[in-house]
Scaffold this motif. Structure first.
Motif, short mmCIF file in Angstrom:
data_model
loop_
_atom_site.label_atom_id
_atom_site.label_comp_id
_atom_site.label_asym_id
_atom_site.label_seq_id
_atom_site.Cartn_x
_atom_site.Cartn_y
_atom_site.Cartn_z
N ASP A 91 0.80 -1.18 -0.07
CA ASP A 91 0.02 -0.08 0.01
C ASP A 91 0.76 1.16 0.00
OD1 ASP A 91 -2.15 1.60 0.06
OD2 ASP A 91 -2.67 1.24 2.16
N ASP A 92 2.01 1.28 0.47
CA ASP A 92 3.15 2.41 0.78
C ASP A 92 4.24 1.68 1.01
OD1 ASP A 92 3.73 5.07 0.75
OD2 ASP A 92 2.58 5.59 2.51
N ASP A 93 5.38 2.89 0.87
CA ASP A 93 6.55 2.42 1.25
C ASP A 93 6.92 3.14 2.49
OD1 ASP A 93 9.43 1.47 0.26
OD2 ASP A 93 9.82 3.35 0.57
N SER A 153 7.21 -1.32 2.84
CA SER A 153 6.26 -2.46 2.97
C SER A 153 7.03 -3.85 3.08
CB SER A 153 5.20 -2.29 1.92
OG SER A 153 5.98 -2.50 0.64
N SER A 197 2.19 -2.68 5.13
CA SER A 197 2.69 -1.36 4.81
C SER A 197 2.17 -0.22 5.75
CB SER A 197 1.88 -0.94 3.40
OG SER A 197 2.42 -2.08 2.57
N ARG A 215 0.11 2.79 6.78
CA ARG A 215 -1.04 3.17 6.02
C ARG A 215 -0.74 4.98 5.63
NH1 ARG A 215 -6.46 2.64 9.44
NH2 ARG A 215 -5.82 0.57 9.06
N PRO A 216 -1.26 5.23 4.44
CA PRO A 216 -1.18 6.41 3.87
C PRO A 216 -1.67 7.26 4.87
CG PRO A 216 -1.78 5.23 2.35
CD PRO A 216 -1.91 4.35 3.38
N GLU A 217 -1.08 8.60 5.21
CA GLU A 217 -1.26 9.59 6.00
C GLU A 217 -2.73 10.42 5.59
OE1 GLU A 217 -0.29 9.59 8.92
OE2 GLU A 217 1.73 8.91 8.91
N GLN A 263 0.70 13.82 10.01
CA GLN A 263 1.91 12.63 9.96
C GLN A 263 2.09 11.85 11.06
OE1 GLN A 263 3.49 12.20 7.13
NE2 GLN A 263 2.12 13.57 6.12
N ARG A 268 3.80 8.15 10.21
CA ARG A 268 5.32 8.79 9.90
C ARG A 268 6.01 8.77 11.44
NH1 ARG A 268 6.82 6.29 5.23
NH2 ARG A 268 5.24 6.45 3.60
#
Length: 396
Positions: free
Chosen positions: A343-345, A347, A356, A358-360, A364, A367
């Protein structure tokens, strides 16, 4: 001048000088590129190993770590130089220098399994208060840090006295824990959260004739000595640094007796207990809190994140009625996605599933949480043990 098969000494010197100049131009960029790329690769390995062990915790598999203990990169520079007659006709005698070169890189990377009694002890031993306070003084969000590191909150006094576990399965305890760390975050947002050691003075009274002059002179190096001639007594006073306390006031404003009382209370707890004392009359005092946060080990931190992916999912907890609005109150301590595709880096893949970050959305938190997890892991690690551990060497 040109002699048919060679060059004069002056032209040879010119060619050698230009060759050395070429080598100097090639070497620094190659070194710069190698250092940066190896640093990126090592950091990427660390991030993916943490994700991999969270995935193992999710799938109830044993945790294991491997580290890069050494990188030795050898650069081979091959330069050649010569001269050829210029295109000035059959009778020309001018020479044109010809230069060439090549660069090859041969890295040797040593990979060592991180194992053994010392590392295992560090992995399983709960964090001590010094590591938490070190991170808090760097400006880490207290809410994020305690949701990762603290396993429970033990409150004393009031209607909420008891043990409140940072565990979604403990519905009442989890709610109080989440509300408490969010309340501390609101105090931190107002720059009124103090993370200070207790400084206090201890005193002892002795008869003046109890110590010979030699011992008294030695004690004066570490103690303040005062003499009461009326009572013929000596008073020895020593300034001490005690345990850390999270407060909404400056502990230095308390009396010495009050600071000693807090210290004695803190000494009754474990080494992984962090005292908290939020008092009325100061920012955040609308909800007084008195007790300790009990920190857990890094092994339990990874297990917690892994288990909340499926077995014990976290859920939304509203702030306490006495807590003002806060900027961040995410549902999950560290949100990961598990699926058939990354899903994102960063992963990683374990079995037939990808894990992965989860995208923000909005801020943030994830992250920052994962960066904090990497820092905590670095604080857990020790020097790589070379003896007795198998080493895999890869030579390109």
């Amino acid at each position: 001048m040109w002699s048919g098969y060679g060059m004069t000494g002056g032209r040879r010197a010119l060619a050698a000088g230009l060759a050395l100049s070429l080598a100097g131009c090639v070497s620094p960029p190659a070194l710069d590129r190698a250092v940066i790329e190896y640093d990126k690769a090592t950091n990427d390995v660390l991030a993916k190993q943490l994700l991999l062990n969270i995935a193992r915790a999710h799938q109830h598999q044993p945790l294991h770590f491997t580290g890069v203990s050494n990188i030795a990169a050898t650069f081979n520079f091959q330069l050649n130089a010569g001269a050829t007659p210029a295109l000035t006709g059959p009778t020309g005698s001018l020479l044109t220098p010809v230069f060439g070169g090549s660069l090859s890189e041969n890295p040797t990377i040593s990979i060592v399994p991180i194992e053994g009694e010392e590392f295992t002890r560090r992995l399983l031993t709960p964090f001590q208060e010094s590591k938490l306070t070190m991170l808090l003084r760097q400006g880490v969000d207290v809410d994020l840090l305690l949701r990762l590191l603290a396993g429970e909150l033990r409150l004393s006094g009031g209607d909420q006295a008891g043990i409140h576990r940072n565990l979604p399965a403990d519905a009442d305890g989890y709610r109080v824990f989440r509300q408490a760390v969010l309340h501390l975050s609101s105090i931190q947002d107002r720059h009124r959260l103090f993370v200070e050691p207790l400084l206090f003075e201890r005193s002892w009274t002795l008869p003046a004739d109890a110590l010979p002059a030699e011992q008294l002179a030695a004690l004066e190096k570490n103690y303040q000595v005062t003499f009461d001639p009326a009572r013929k007594q000596l008073t020895l006073t020593k300034r001490e640094v005690g345990r850390i306390v999270l407060t909404n006031y400056d502990p230095a404003t308390l009396s010495n007796e009050e600071r000693m009382r807090l210290q004695q209370e803190a000494e009754q707890g474990a080494d992984n207990d962090v005292s908290v004392d939020i008092r009325p009359g100061f920012p955040g005092g609308e909800w007084p809190l008195h007790g300790v946060f009990r920190l857990r080990s890094f092994h339990n931190v990874l297990n917690f994140v892994g288990q909340t992916l499926d077995d014990m999912p976290e859920y939304s907890v509203a702030r306490h009625p006495a807590t003002p609005e806060v900027r961040e109150n995410p549902v999950e301590t560290l949100a990961l996605t598990v699926g058939d595709e990354p899903d994102d880096d960063p992963s990683v893949r374990l079995g037939d599933r990808y894990y992965s970050l989860r995208p923000e959305i909005g801020y943030q938190w994830n992250r920052e949480g994962f960066r904090l997890l990497c820092q905590i892991f670095q604080m857990t690690m020790t020097q790589f043990a070379q003896s007795g551990a198998p080493v895999i060497t890869i030579s390109k």
